[in-house]
Design a protein around this motif. Structure first.
Motif, PDB file in Angstrom:
ATOM      1  N   LEU A   1      16.820  15.653 -12.496  1.00 12.79           N
ATOM      2  CA  LEU A   1      15.412  15.437 -12.813  1.00 12.79           C
ATOM      3  C   LEU A   1      14.540  15.572 -11.567  1.00 12.79           C
ATOM      4  O   LEU A   1      13.438  16.128 -11.631  1.00 12.79           O
ATOM      5  CB  LEU A   1      15.226  14.072 -13.475  1.00 12.79           C
ATOM      6  CG  LEU A   1      15.848  13.931 -14.866  1.00 12.79           C
ATOM      7  CD1 LEU A   1      15.741  12.499 -15.359  1.00 12.79           C
ATOM      8  CD2 LEU A   1      15.217  14.904 -15.849  1.00 12.79           C
ATOM      9  N   GLN A   2      15.038  15.072 -10.451  1.00 12.10           N
ATOM     10  CA  GLN A   2      14.302  15.200  -9.198  1.00 12.10           C
ATOM     11  C   GLN A   2      14.144  16.684  -8.819  1.00 12.10           C
ATOM     12  O   GLN A   2      13.121  17.081  -8.264  1.00 12.10           O
ATOM     13  CB  GLN A   2      15.026  14.444  -8.084  1.00 12.10           C
ATOM     14  CG  GLN A   2      14.260  14.371  -6.791  1.00 12.10           C
ATOM     15  CD  GLN A   2      14.963  13.499  -5.773  1.00 12.10           C
ATOM     16  OE1 GLN A   2      16.179  13.321  -5.816  1.00 12.10           O
ATOM     17  NE2 GLN A   2      14.207  12.952  -4.852  1.00 12.10           N
ATOM     18  N   ALA A   3      15.147  17.479  -9.128  1.00 11.35           N
ATOM     19  CA  ALA A   3      15.088  18.921  -8.858  1.00 11.35           C
ATOM     20  C   ALA A   3      14.263  19.674  -9.902  1.00 11.35           C
ATOM     21  O   ALA A   3      14.103  20.891  -9.796  1.00 11.35           O
ATOM     22  CB  ALA A   3      16.510  19.491  -8.808  1.00 11.35           C
ATOM     23  N   LYS A   4      13.775  18.931 -10.900  1.00  9.32           N
ATOM     24  CA  LYS A   4      12.962  19.519 -11.975  1.00  9.32           C
ATOM     25  C   LYS A   4      13.696  20.622 -12.735  1.00  9.32           C
ATOM     26  O   LYS A   4      13.142  21.686 -13.039  1.00  9.32           O
ATOM     27  CB  LYS A   4      11.626  20.010 -11.438  1.00  9.32           C
ATOM     28  CG  LYS A   4      10.750  18.898 -10.881  1.00  9.32           C
ATOM     29  CD  LYS A   4       9.438  19.425 -10.387  1.00  9.32           C
ATOM     30  CE  LYS A   4       8.448  18.388  -9.949  1.00  9.32           C
ATOM     31  NZ  LYS A   4       8.832  17.213  -9.296  1.00  9.32           N
ATOM     32  N   LEU A   5      14.958  20.346 -13.031  1.00  5.66           N
ATOM     33  CA  LEU A   5      15.786  21.270 -13.806  1.00  5.66           C
ATOM     34  C   LEU A   5      16.082  20.675 -15.169  1.00  5.66           C
ATOM     35  O   LEU A   5      16.351  19.478 -15.284  1.00  5.66           O
ATOM     36  CB  LEU A   5      17.119  21.526 -13.096  1.00  5.66           C
ATOM     37  CG  LEU A   5      17.105  22.300 -11.791  1.00  5.66           C
ATOM     38  CD1 LEU A   5      18.476  22.234 -11.139  1.00  5.66           C
ATOM     39  CD2 LEU A   5      16.707  23.737 -12.044  1.00  5.66           C
ATOM     40  N   SER A   6      16.061  21.509 -16.184  1.00  2.00           N
ATOM     41  CA  SER A   6      16.533  21.060 -17.497  1.00  2.00           C
ATOM     42  C   SER A   6      18.056  21.156 -17.511  1.00  2.00           C
ATOM     43  O   SER A   6      18.655  21.805 -16.642  1.00  2.00           O
ATOM     44  CB  SER A   6      15.943  21.945 -18.604  1.00  2.00           C
ATOM     45  OG  SER A   6      16.494  23.244 -18.540  1.00  2.00           O
ATOM     46  N   GLN A   7      18.662  20.549 -18.497  1.00  9.14           N
ATOM     47  CA  GLN A   7      20.114  20.677 -18.640  1.00  9.14           C
ATOM     48  C   GLN A   7      20.487  22.141 -18.846  1.00  9.14           C
ATOM     49  O   GLN A   7      21.472  22.623 -18.294  1.00  9.14           O
ATOM     50  CB  GLN A   7      20.624  19.830 -19.808  1.00  9.14           C
ATOM     51  CG  GLN A   7      20.554  18.356 -19.545  1.00  9.14           C
ATOM     52  CD  GLN A   7      21.022  17.534 -20.731  1.00  9.14           C
ATOM     53  OE1 GLN A   7      21.058  18.005 -21.862  1.00  9.14           O
ATOM     54  NE2 GLN A   7      21.379  16.285 -20.469  1.00  9.14           N
ATOM     55  N   ARG A   8      19.696  22.835 -19.626  1.00  2.67           N
ATOM     56  CA  ARG A   8      19.963  24.250 -19.909  1.00  2.67           C
ATOM     57  C   ARG A   8      19.877  25.079 -18.622  1.00  2.67           C
ATOM     58  O   ARG A   8      20.737  25.926 -18.369  1.00  2.67           O
ATOM     59  CB  ARG A   8      18.976  24.782 -20.944  1.00  2.67           C
ATOM     60  CG  ARG A   8      19.276  26.192 -21.412  1.00  2.67           C
ATOM     61  CD  ARG A   8      18.304  26.667 -22.486  1.00  2.67           C
ATOM     62  NE  ARG A   8      18.226  25.771 -23.631  1.00  2.67           N
ATOM     63  CZ  ARG A   8      19.025  25.821 -24.697  1.00  2.67           C
ATOM     64  NH1 ARG A   8      19.962  26.731 -24.770  1.00  2.67           N
ATOM     65  NH2 ARG A   8      18.870  24.973 -25.693  1.00  2.67           N
ATOM     66  N   GLU A   9      18.854  24.842 -17.801  1.00  6.67           N
ATOM     67  CA  GLU A   9      18.700  25.584 -16.545  1.00  6.67           C
ATOM     68  C   GLU A   9      19.874  25.329 -15.599  1.00  6.67           C
ATOM     69  O   GLU A   9      20.396  26.262 -14.983  1.00  6.67           O
ATOM     70  CB  GLU A   9      17.387  25.203 -15.855  1.00  6.67           C
ATOM     71  CG  GLU A   9      16.157  25.698 -16.569  1.00  6.67           C
ATOM     72  CD  GLU A   9      14.873  25.075 -16.056  1.00  6.67           C
ATOM     73  OE1 GLU A   9      13.841  25.777 -16.113  1.00  6.67           O
ATOM     74  OE2 GLU A   9      14.884  23.919 -15.602  1.00  6.67           O
ATOM     75  N   LEU A  10      20.292  24.067 -15.515  1.00  8.36           N
ATOM     76  CA  LEU A  10      21.427  23.738 -14.652  1.00  8.36           C
ATOM     77  C   LEU A  10      22.689  24.421 -15.167  1.00  8.36           C
ATOM     78  O   LEU A  10      23.446  25.014 -14.389  1.00  8.36           O
ATOM     79  CB  LEU A  10      21.628  22.226 -14.568  1.00  8.36           C
ATOM     80  CG  LEU A  10      22.805  21.750 -13.719  1.00  8.36           C
ATOM     81  CD1 LEU A  10      22.724  22.273 -12.284  1.00  8.36           C
ATOM     82  CD2 LEU A  10      22.881  20.226 -13.739  1.00  8.36           C
ATOM     83  N   ALA A  11      22.917  24.365 -16.459  1.00  7.62           N
ATOM     84  CA  ALA A  11      24.097  25.010 -17.039  1.00  7.62           C
ATOM     85  C   ALA A  11      24.100  26.515 -16.770  1.00  7.62           C
ATOM     86  O   ALA A  11      25.138  27.083 -16.407  1.00  7.62           O
ATOM     87  CB  ALA A  11      24.165  24.743 -18.542  1.00  7.62           C
ATOM     88  N   GLU A  12      22.947  27.148 -16.921  1.00  8.84           N
ATOM     89  CA  GLU A  12      22.855  28.590 -16.669  1.00  8.84           C
ATOM     90  C   GLU A  12      23.140  28.908 -15.209  1.00  8.84           C
ATOM     91  O   GLU A  12      23.864  29.864 -14.905  1.00  8.84           O
ATOM     92  CB  GLU A  12      21.479  29.104 -17.070  1.00  8.84           C
ATOM     93  CG  GLU A  12      21.281  29.173 -18.572  1.00  8.84           C
ATOM     94  CD  GLU A  12      19.858  29.517 -18.987  1.00  8.84           C
ATOM     95  OE1 GLU A  12      18.991  29.728 -18.099  1.00  8.84           O
ATOM     96  OE2 GLU A  12      19.610  29.568 -20.204  1.00  8.84           O
ATOM     97  N   THR A  13      22.594  28.110 -14.291  1.00  4.11           N
ATOM     98  CA  THR A  13      22.831  28.308 -12.859  1.00  4.11           C
ATOM     99  C   THR A  13      24.316  28.187 -12.533  1.00  4.11           C
ATOM    100  O   THR A  13      24.844  28.925 -11.702  1.00  4.11           O
ATOM    101  CB  THR A  13      22.029  27.287 -12.034  1.00  4.11           C
ATOM    102  OG1 THR A  13      20.641  27.466 -12.319  1.00  4.11           O
ATOM    103  CG2 THR A  13      22.270  27.452 -10.544  1.00  4.11           C
ATOM    104  N   LEU A  14      24.987  27.253 -13.199  1.00  4.92           N
ATOM    105  CA  LEU A  14      26.412  27.020 -12.962  1.00  4.92           C
ATOM    106  C   LEU A  14      27.310  27.984 -13.734  1.00  4.92           C
ATOM    107  O   LEU A  14      28.519  28.001 -13.524  1.00  4.92           O
ATOM    108  CB  LEU A  14      26.775  25.571 -13.339  1.00  4.92           C
ATOM    109  CG  LEU A  14      26.167  24.499 -12.455  1.00  4.92           C
ATOM    110  CD1 LEU A  14      26.317  23.128 -13.107  1.00  4.92           C
ATOM    111  CD2 LEU A  14      26.810  24.517 -11.075  1.00  4.92           C
ATOM    112  N   GLY A  15      26.725  28.764 -14.626  1.00  6.59           N
ATOM    113  CA  GLY A  15      27.523  29.681 -15.437  1.00  6.59           C
ATOM    114  C   GLY A  15      28.320  28.979 -16.520  1.00  6.59           C
ATOM    115  O   GLY A  15      29.349  29.499 -16.973  1.00  6.59           O
ATOM    116  N   LEU A  16      27.826  27.807 -16.945  1.00  7.33           N
ATOM    117  CA  LEU A  16      28.514  27.078 -18.016  1.00  7.33           C
ATOM    118  C   LEU A  16      28.145  27.684 -19.366  1.00  7.33           C
ATOM    119  O   LEU A  16      26.990  28.059 -19.589  1.00  7.33           O
ATOM    120  CB  LEU A  16      28.120  25.596 -17.995  1.00  7.33           C
ATOM    121  CG  LEU A  16      28.468  24.832 -16.720  1.00  7.33           C
ATOM    122  CD1 LEU A  16      27.910  23.413 -16.788  1.00  7.33           C
ATOM    123  CD2 LEU A  16      29.965  24.801 -16.505  1.00  7.33           C
TER     124      LEU A  16
END
Length: 91
Positions: free
Chosen positions: A30-45
């Motif tokens: 949340l501090q990084a202002k990322l959604s769960q979807r954005e984080l998952a995409e960045t990680l290739g999940l």
């Protein structure tokens, strides 16, 4: 066969550690202002629900993936690992 008191206690301690780690990860995300979807995409999940499961303490991040998660969240990998592996010391 019934679980021993020791095994029950250890299972509860591990669950508590996963939940605490998940809360920390969610706060950092949340501090990084990322959604769960954005984080998952960045990680290739394949599913963003995997991020949700980690944040809720249902599952955990594999040790070999910790650095990638730290990078995706924009935090120092060593500090990220310390806070996840030794929460009672570094929180």
């Amino acid at each position: 066969m019934a679980d021993s008191k020791y095994h029950i206690e250890m299972r509860e301690r591990l669950k508590s550690a996963r939940v605490g780690a998940g809360a920390y990860i969610k706060a950092v995300r949340l501090q990084a202002k990322l959604s769960q979807r954005e984080l998952a995409e960045t990680l290739g999940l394949p599913l963003y629900s995997l991020v949700d499961m980690v944040e809720k303490g249902v599952t955990y991040i594999k040790p070999e993936a910790l650095a990638a998660w730290a990078e995706a969240l924009g935090v120092d990998p060593q500090e990220f690992e310390r806070k996840l592996l030794w929460p009672e010391v570094f929180h």
